[in-house]
Design an enzyme around this catalytic site. Sequence first.
Site, short mmCIF file in Angstrom:
data_model
loop_
_atom_site.label_atom_id
_atom_site.label_comp_id
_atom_site.label_asym_id
_atom_site.label_seq_id
_atom_site.Cartn_x
_atom_site.Cartn_y
_atom_site.Cartn_z
N GLU A 159 17.92 52.33 81.23
CA GLU A 159 18.53 51.76 82.45
C GLU A 159 20.06 51.84 82.38
O GLU A 159 20.72 52.12 83.37
CB GLU A 159 18.12 50.28 82.62
CG GLU A 159 16.63 50.04 82.80
CD GLU A 159 16.11 50.38 84.20
OE1 GLU A 159 16.91 50.82 85.06
OE2 GLU A 159 14.89 50.22 84.41
N ARG A 163 21.99 54.08 85.23
CA ARG A 163 22.80 53.35 86.22
C ARG A 163 24.28 53.37 85.87
O ARG A 163 25.11 53.71 86.71
CB ARG A 163 22.32 51.89 86.31
CG ARG A 163 20.87 51.78 86.70
CD ARG A 163 20.49 50.37 87.08
NE ARG A 163 19.05 50.18 86.91
CZ ARG A 163 18.31 49.35 87.62
NH1 ARG A 163 18.85 48.61 88.56
NH2 ARG A 163 17.02 49.22 87.40
N ASP A 292 6.94 58.73 85.30
CA ASP A 292 7.55 59.43 86.44
C ASP A 292 8.69 60.40 86.13
O ASP A 292 8.59 61.61 86.33
CB ASP A 292 7.99 58.42 87.51
CG ASP A 292 8.83 57.24 86.96
OD1 ASP A 292 9.11 57.22 85.74
OD2 ASP A 292 9.19 56.36 87.75
N GLU A 471 12.09 55.74 96.66
CA GLU A 471 11.42 57.02 96.39
C GLU A 471 10.96 57.78 97.64
O GLU A 471 11.03 59.00 97.70
CB GLU A 471 10.26 56.82 95.40
CG GLU A 471 10.71 56.65 93.94
CD GLU A 471 11.35 55.30 93.65
OE1 GLU A 471 11.16 54.36 94.46
OE2 GLU A 471 12.03 55.18 92.60
N THR A 558 18.16 60.23 88.13
CA THR A 558 17.03 59.48 88.67
C THR A 558 17.47 58.19 89.35
O THR A 558 16.67 57.51 89.97
CB THR A 558 15.96 59.23 87.58
OG1 THR A 558 14.73 58.86 88.23
CG2 THR A 558 16.39 58.14 86.63
#
Length: 575
Positions: A159, A163, A292, A471, A558
């Site tokens: 994360e 980010r 994913d 998404e 992502t």
Amino acid sequence: MSRRYCCQTSGQQNAFNMPRYFSLFVALATAFALYQYSDFVGRGVQVWLGQDEPSRQLPGWSPSSYIGLEADITKRDAIVAAFRHAWLAYERDAMGADEYHPISRKGSNLTEEGGIGYTVVDALDTMLLMGLDAEYQRARTWVEEKMTFERDADFNTFETTIRVLGGLLSAYHLSGGDALYLTRARDLADRMLPVFDTPSGLPLSMVNLQKRQGVHDKDNPGLVSTAEVSTIQLEFRYLSELTDVDVYWKKAERVMAVIRTARMPPGLASIFMDVREGRFITSAIRLGSRGDSYYEYLLKQFIQTDRTEGVYREMYEDAVQAIHDHLVQKSLASGLTYTAELIPERNSADPHAQLSWRLTPKQDFLVCFFGGNLLLSATRSGALVQDVSVPPRLEELSEVGRRDWTTGVELIRTCMDTHDTKTGLAPEIAHFRIPSDNMQSVLNAPGDWYIKGARAGEFPPYDARYMLRPETVESLFVAFRLTGDKRYREHGWAIFRAIEAHCRIPSGGYATIVNVDEVPVRHEDKMETFFLSETLKYLFLLFSDGDTIPLSKYVFNTEAHPLPIFTPSIRTGFS
Ligand SMILES: *[C@@H]1O[C@H](CO)[C@@H](O)[C@H](O)[C@H]1NC(C)=O
């Protein structure tokens, strides 16, 4: 109770409804038949359709909905206004905090040691793209004066990478090379490097940023998520490209080499790996959470270095073949394409009992990235030419590319169908009907999908929520850029309107709703940072012109941070 038990489809919300599809199909079938039977008639049809040279279009294509890639300024500006409604509330109530709670009007941090700029850094590049100069300058000042990684606490490796590191790197690029961001990015990456000091080279799940130490995930000691270890490469590789220091690249690349060696026979990857031995652990196989972005970054690493690293194309193509062989399914009533999950089971307490895999007809909202991902791969790894047309022509794609295109178009259609709820927003998890589910006898049983465990009068199950996720609009953005088909903008606009109607908090900000099938809605007091970074950015780009962050020059991490495509100066270290 799911709407599937209670309400009729409102065809208006869903442009992909059956009658329309059917007439589209008839029209295409007729055109194709004419084309087949006579060159003369076929040519006439093409002239009538406004195409001046013979070409064969891919499934899902409708000439009458082609509008090109001009901006739609009114709608684009409405998205910018929504961003300001969200950001200004955060800035007023919680500037500098990692997370925002718009109903209590408070911020909170990931750890008690203080924030690391989660929300601010995630939002920087969206402000740059939207031209919000005043807001951007204040955010930049915060990064310059207040942001610090000197926090004695454990942060999630993945994360933090997608980010914060990703946000700093795209801000660096889009600001024209503001050195502040590169300095911060390097400081952060250096603090994270020790996570790779494991026997296998797979990174630990957590990192103490002050102590510069990798830390095991307490819930899953000894294990790491496949998607988490394989979704840091775009960021670490780009940092090496910018700094000429190759350690970031090498550490991130080693993970891919370990995964390639550990690959399970049919090209699929379980969601957990053993961090010491670098092996897959028997665990679910899916495109949803913890799986994913493994698939996403295989393709995107191939794209990032301008299609020079064949090993990623090969790994991606194996994986997508396996997905088609094992996970792609059709729903019961209308044949909607979805991806199921494979769950391992042993039939008895005997540890030597045969392992079997149960196909579970469950699709996470997260999987909706995959439709756009397949369209992108069809036009990159699946292309026979360097630059495919908009929309692509049949003859420009390989057989694999055509298959991926078709599955991608169908998956997007399915994701849009899951927005056919009372709010127009899709649930976190949809279950699809299968013949053995014993629901035939249920009155008004849903034909295709439903929200599991939803019951009238009870608090909605976790599956029923919409938490401002991006998404679906991510896939709509990619689909629009690759086709110029206005239907993708129409869907995106319908989703935006639904967010405005149900998630917007009048005093500022946007919040999660706990049940997509309940109006008026109930909110949960949380605005996820990916709403600023991803959902609103992809919506903004959907209505911008095709030269704003063109897919030929950028690859999105992502978390929707655009990073430039480059010709690598470092060679791939494995094959
Ligand atoms: C969160 O961290 C920031 C520093 O980044 C600090 O200013 C703020 O007070 C913290 N908020 C809470 C609720 O602890």
